[in-house]
Design a protein around this motif. Structure first.
Motif, short mmCIF file in Angstrom:
data_model
loop_
_atom_site.label_atom_id
_atom_site.label_comp_id
_atom_site.label_asym_id
_atom_site.label_seq_id
_atom_site.Cartn_x
_atom_site.Cartn_y
_atom_site.Cartn_z
N PRO A 228 0.82 -1.23 0.00
CA PRO A 228 0.00 0.00 0.00
C PRO A 228 0.85 1.28 0.00
O PRO A 228 0.31 2.38 0.07
CB PRO A 228 -0.82 -0.12 1.28
N LEU A 229 2.17 1.14 -0.04
CA LEU A 229 3.07 2.29 0.01
C LEU A 229 3.48 2.72 -1.39
O LEU A 229 3.69 1.87 -2.28
CB LEU A 229 4.31 1.98 0.85
N PHE A 230 3.62 4.03 -1.59
CA PHE A 230 4.09 4.59 -2.85
C PHE A 230 5.31 5.46 -2.57
O PHE A 230 5.24 6.38 -1.74
CB PHE A 230 3.00 5.42 -3.53
N LEU A 231 6.42 5.17 -3.25
CA LEU A 231 7.65 5.93 -3.06
C LEU A 231 8.07 6.54 -4.39
O LEU A 231 8.21 5.84 -5.40
CB LEU A 231 8.76 5.01 -2.54
N SER A 232 8.25 7.85 -4.40
CA SER A 232 8.59 8.56 -5.63
C SER A 232 9.30 9.86 -5.27
O SER A 232 9.63 10.11 -4.11
CB SER A 232 7.33 8.85 -6.45
#
Length: 391
Positions: A162-166
């Motif tokens: 469920p994590l988004f890294l950008s």
């Protein structure tokens, strides 16, 4: 016949050493106050002669600038004092989380230096020698460049469940607060007190009987258990605000900006290297006979470290670790270099807009003085609690 010994009356004669000491101290304090008042008056006169405004009235005026990151809502039309409050909360957030993470990471690496596994010892040694020998400012810039240049765009983020890294930072789910969350928070707050009392009882029991009891997993279980019970009593809400992939950026959920992550990771990784060396030195100061005695009692290496070595090493560890915590808090002022809106950044903006240099610098000094003194007070209290009591 018994005679009562009355305490000697204080002598007000100049021949009395105690009286002379009091006089010297009073004179010294008076001279310091006179010097401070003279410098303050001289500064005010010179500022007035050069047309430089002074005073604290600007704190009630509209700030006129937005703040990119804040724990609570802030609008550019709101006064300067609230802008400084936002900066202070941002500084405090980095300092508190940094101290917690630094303590955990530094302790693990310091203990890892004594591992029987040569690979673990080598990794811990390389970590310490690498990160403590690179200036903190360069490390902050390194982390910031990694988040803003190496990571993918927000339109194509790295997905970790469920994590988004950008480049936009880290987005994660957050619970939608309801009665269950409030009850869980209350339960965990009560559990902290219960866990503290349990640890105190477990240590006393170990000293009395020699039978070790869990000082980590049981307290953790108490805190989690009370939280779960409170959550269930409150109706066990399961609704989460989930981040979703938008057309240009990640929407909804919670978010940590690249600036915050860069400051937090940079300060944690850098300071943990010094804390690890302090922990290693503290453990080395414990006599080898203590370890041999623990082994003779049948304690494992882990139990020996938790119950025998580390408690005795704390008297050596705590004072220098306090210095590292203070350094971490003060080093957070370097966050201005990567655009994190801490109190230094807010003060710089306010100074450029109002010209109140003395007042803005005084606010910065007050913030770091108060946080440093609070940290010192807390660590000194803990040091007194952890000191070995001799009969």
């Amino acid at each position: 016949m018994s005679t009562s010994h009355k305490p000697p009356k204080p002598s007000w004669s100049w021949r009395s050493q105690a009286f002379r000491g009091i006089v010297y101290q009073v004179v010294t304090v008076a001279l310091i106050l006179a010097a401070v008042l003279y410098l303050a008056h001289n500064t005010q006169v010179n500022m007035k002669a050069r047309g430089i405004q002074s005073g604290w009235d600007f704190m009630l005026g509209g700030a006129g600038f937005d703040i990119g990151e804040s724990l609570f809502a802030f609008d550019s039309a709101e006064p300067y004092w609230k802008a400084f409050l936002v900066g202070f909360s941002n500084t405090l957030r980095v300092a508190i989380l940094g101290i917690i993470l630094t303590t955990i990471l530094g302790t693990l690496i310091g203990v890892g230096r004594f591992s029987r596994n040569a690979l673990v010892r080598g990794i811990c040694l390389c970590y310490v020698e690498f990160f403590r020998n690179i200036p903190i400012l360069l490390q902050l810039l390194m982390w910031y460049l990694m988040f803003t240049e190496v990571l993918p765009e927000s339109s194509t983020p790295l997905t970790l469940g469920p994590l988004f890294l950008s480049k936009g930072g880290l987005n994660f789910p957050i619970p939608v607060w309801a009665t269950g969350q409030y009850f869980a928070a209350i339960g965990m707050a009560v559990a902290v007190v219960v866990a503290f009392l349990y640890r105190r009882w477990a240590i006393q029991s170990f000293e009395r009987t020699g039978v070790p009891k869990s000082l980590f997993w049981v307290p953790v279980g108490i805190i989690i258990g009370f939280g779960v019970v409170g959550w269930i009593v409150g109706g066990a809400p399961m609704e989460f605000n989930m981040p979703v992939q938008g057309e240009f950026a990640i929407e909804n959920g919670g978010a940590l900006t690249p600036e915050f992550l860069s400051v937090l990771l940079g300060l944690t990784v850098y300071t943990a290297a010094f804390v690890a060396e302090v922990v290693r030195g503290g453990i080395s100061s414990v006599a080898l006979g203590q370890t041999e005695a623990a082994a003779a009692l049948g304690l494992s290496r882990g139990q020996t470290m938790r119950l025998v070595t580390l408690p005795q090493a704390l008297r050596v560890i705590i004072p220098p670790v306090t210095n590292q915590f203070l350094n971490l808090t003060k080093n957070s002022s370097l966050a201005v270099a990567i655009g994190y809106p801490d109190v230094v950044s807010i003060a710089n903006t306010a100074l450029n807009q109002t010209g109140r240099a003395v007042e803005c610098i005084a606010i910065i000094m007050l913030v770091y003085l108060s946080t440093s003194l609070s940290t010192s007070f807390g660590m000194n209290w803990y040091n007194n609690r952890s000191a070995i009591k001799e009969r």
